[in-house]
Design an enzyme around this catalytic site. Structure first.
Site, mmCIF file in Angstrom:
data_model
loop_
_atom_site.group_PDB
_atom_site.id
_atom_site.type_symbol
_atom_site.label_atom_id
_atom_site.label_comp_id
_atom_site.label_asym_id
_atom_site.label_seq_id
_atom_site.Cartn_x
_atom_site.Cartn_y
_atom_site.Cartn_z
ATOM 1 N N ILE A 150 0.861 -1.181 0.000
ATOM 2 C CA ILE A 150 0.000 0.000 0.000
ATOM 3 C C ILE A 150 0.904 1.240 0.000
ATOM 4 C CG2 ILE A 150 -1.802 1.230 1.285
ATOM 5 C CD1 ILE A 150 -2.414 -1.466 2.698
ATOM 6 N N ALA A 151 0.638 2.173 -0.897
ATOM 7 C CA ALA A 151 1.415 3.420 -1.029
ATOM 8 C C ALA A 151 2.852 3.202 -1.507
ATOM 9 C CB ALA A 151 1.421 4.214 0.279
ATOM 10 N N THR A 179 1.484 6.142 -9.381
ATOM 11 C CA THR A 179 2.451 7.066 -9.996
ATOM 12 C C THR A 179 3.149 6.387 -11.170
ATOM 13 O OG1 THR A 179 2.825 7.912 -7.782
ATOM 14 C CG2 THR A 179 4.388 8.603 -9.471
ATOM 15 N N GLU A 207 -3.043 -1.773 -12.284
ATOM 16 C CA GLU A 207 -2.640 -1.702 -10.884
ATOM 17 C C GLU A 207 -3.154 -2.953 -10.180
ATOM 18 O OE1 GLU A 207 -3.512 2.063 -9.156
ATOM 19 O OE2 GLU A 207 -2.795 1.511 -7.159
ATOM 20 N N ARG A 218 4.569 7.556 3.479
ATOM 21 C CA ARG A 218 3.765 8.029 2.341
ATOM 22 C C ARG A 218 2.277 8.006 2.682
ATOM 23 N NH1 ARG A 218 6.979 4.695 -2.355
ATOM 24 N NH2 ARG A 218 8.919 5.882 -2.247
ATOM 25 N N LYS A 265 0.964 8.449 5.603
ATOM 26 C CA LYS A 265 0.651 9.572 6.486
ATOM 27 C C LYS A 265 0.538 10.864 5.680
ATOM 28 C CE LYS A 265 3.731 8.254 9.773
ATOM 29 N NZ LYS A 265 4.673 8.423 10.842
ATOM 30 N N ARG A 308 -0.259 11.124 2.477
ATOM 31 C CA ARG A 308 -1.371 11.126 1.531
ATOM 32 C C ARG A 308 -2.713 11.270 2.238
ATOM 33 N NH1 ARG A 308 -1.580 5.643 -1.713
ATOM 34 N NH2 ARG A 308 -2.560 4.536 -0.020
HETATM 35 P P1 TTP Z 1 -3.468 -0.298 -2.832
HETATM 36 O O1 TTP Z 1 -3.985 -1.378 -3.696
HETATM 37 O O2 TTP Z 1 -2.138 -0.547 -2.262
HETATM 38 O O3 TTP Z 1 -3.471 1.047 -3.662
HETATM 39 P P2 TTP Z 1 -2.739 2.412 -3.372
HETATM 40 O O4 TTP Z 1 -3.350 3.407 -4.297
HETATM 41 O O5 TTP Z 1 -2.827 2.691 -1.914
HETATM 42 O O6 TTP Z 1 -1.236 2.137 -3.748
HETATM 43 P P3 TTP Z 1 -0.214 3.076 -4.524
HETATM 44 O O7 TTP Z 1 0.036 4.267 -3.670
HETATM 45 O O8 TTP Z 1 0.993 2.183 -4.671
HETATM 46 O O9 TTP Z 1 -0.834 3.445 -5.832
HETATM 47 O O10 TTP Z 1 -4.507 -0.103 -1.670
HETATM 48 C C1 TTP Z 1 -5.712 0.570 -1.726
HETATM 49 C C2 TTP Z 1 -6.449 0.314 -0.427
HETATM 50 O O11 TTP Z 1 -7.225 -0.861 -0.534
HETATM 51 C C3 TTP Z 1 -5.519 0.090 0.746
HETATM 52 O O12 TTP Z 1 -6.095 0.700 1.900
HETATM 53 C C4 TTP Z 1 -5.499 -1.400 0.930
HETATM 54 C C5 TTP Z 1 -6.879 -1.795 0.484
HETATM 55 N N1 TTP Z 1 -6.996 -3.145 -0.077
HETATM 56 C C6 TTP Z 1 -7.575 -4.156 0.682
HETATM 57 O O13 TTP Z 1 -7.917 -3.945 1.853
HETATM 58 N N2 TTP Z 1 -7.763 -5.380 0.109
HETATM 59 C C7 TTP Z 1 -7.368 -5.672 -1.154
HETATM 60 O O14 TTP Z 1 -7.554 -6.795 -1.628
HETATM 61 C C8 TTP Z 1 -6.734 -4.629 -1.931
HETATM 62 C C9 TTP Z 1 -6.289 -4.922 -3.322
HETATM 63 C C10 TTP Z 1 -6.577 -3.400 -1.354
HETATM 64 MG MG MG Z 2 -2.875 3.601 -6.193
#
Ligand code: TTP
Ligand code: MG
Length: 228
Positions: free
Chosen positions: A26-27, A32, A100, A159, A161, A163
């Site tokens: 996550i993050a 990006t 993604e 990151r 925190k 965002r």
């Molecule tokens: P991420 O899939 O990690 O997306 P992101 O936008 O935060 O990552 P990045 O900054 O790299 O672009 O997570 C999105 C949110 O969804 C995060 O709080 C985790 C949650 N999530 C789940 O709880 N279960 C899941 O199966 C997935 C795929 C995400």
């Molecule tokens: Mg993302």
């Protein structure tokens, strides 16, 4: 259009396209990375359906899951699985698709983590696993390359925190550490769940400028020349 090949449902024309999944904690910077490559012609970029996870007919299963994972984990993960499947099955509009995450990380990372950390009842895990197994047995989900943005959990915590997504304010460092460990076991040690494609690792603890430089340096490894 869908057809059938060796007993699996297949999206027509998919064999002539390359599918690249961007994976990482996550993050870790997946969005990006996708935004950077979206400027390349002949590429279709699909960011994650997170807006759907925050609003399904007026409900927010992502927020509910973080508030009470034991009660709402299955609700979120069932919906994540559906939205990821929908992404994988949608018609591809360019020679190369970059997306993604994948239906695989939703299961192998998030669902398995909820269960093994004691936050998902066994029956919920069984039902989700049955769904996942049915889908992957009966539907062809081709992936040609996994790009793993490898970060330290601390970087992701910083990151997160910065965002400041409302639902994610409750995420402790330990949660990011477990997700990280699962990614390492899956994509680096290769000793946990099946790998749907070869893996390219990009170190992703760096600042934005350096990350963009690394993406450029890895362009030829990420994008198959014969498709562009
Ligand atoms: P991420 O899939 O990690 O997306 P992101 O936008 O935060 O990552 P990045 O900054 O790299 O672009 O997570 C999105 C949110 O969804 C995060 O709080 C985790 C949650 N999530 C789940 O709880 N279960 C899941 O199966 C997935 C795929 C995400
Ligand atoms: Mg993302």
């Amino acid at each position: 259009m869908l057809s059938s090949f060796q007993g699996k449902l297949v999206r027509d024309g998919v064999d002539k396209k390359a599918v690249i999944c961007i994976e990482g904690n996550i993050a870790s910077g997946k969005t990006t990375c996708l935004e950077y490559f979206s400027k390349t012609s002949n590429i279709e970029v699909l960011t994650e359906p997170i807006s759907k996870w925050r609003n399904v007919r007026g409900h927010n299963p992502l927020a509910l899951m973080y508030q009470d994972p034991e009660r709402w984990g299955i609700t979120l993960q069932t919906y994540v699985q559906l939205t990821m499947l929908d992404r994988h099955m949608s018609a591809i509009s360019a020679p190369v698709r970059m997306m993604e995450r994948s239906i695989f990380s939703a299961k192998y990372i998030f669902v398995d983590n909820l269960f093994s950390s004691g936050k998902m009842p066994e029956v919920d895990y069984a039902v989700l696993s049955e769904w996942f197994d049915w889908i992957t047995t009966n539907i062809s989900i081709p992936v040609d390359l996994i790009v793993y943005l490898q970060t330290s959990p601390q970087t992701c915590h910083e990151r997160l925190k910065q965002r400041c997504r409302e639902e994610e304010k409750v995420i402790p460092l330990e949660y990011l550490e477990s997700i990280h460990q699962r990614y390492e076991d899956w994509l680096i040690k290769k000793n946990s769940s099946p790998l749907p494609a070869p893996v390219l690792v990009i170190p992703a603890d760096n600042d934005l400028q350096k990350m963009l430089q690394l993406y450029e340096e890895n362009r030829d490894k990420i994008l198959p020349a014969n498709y562009l």
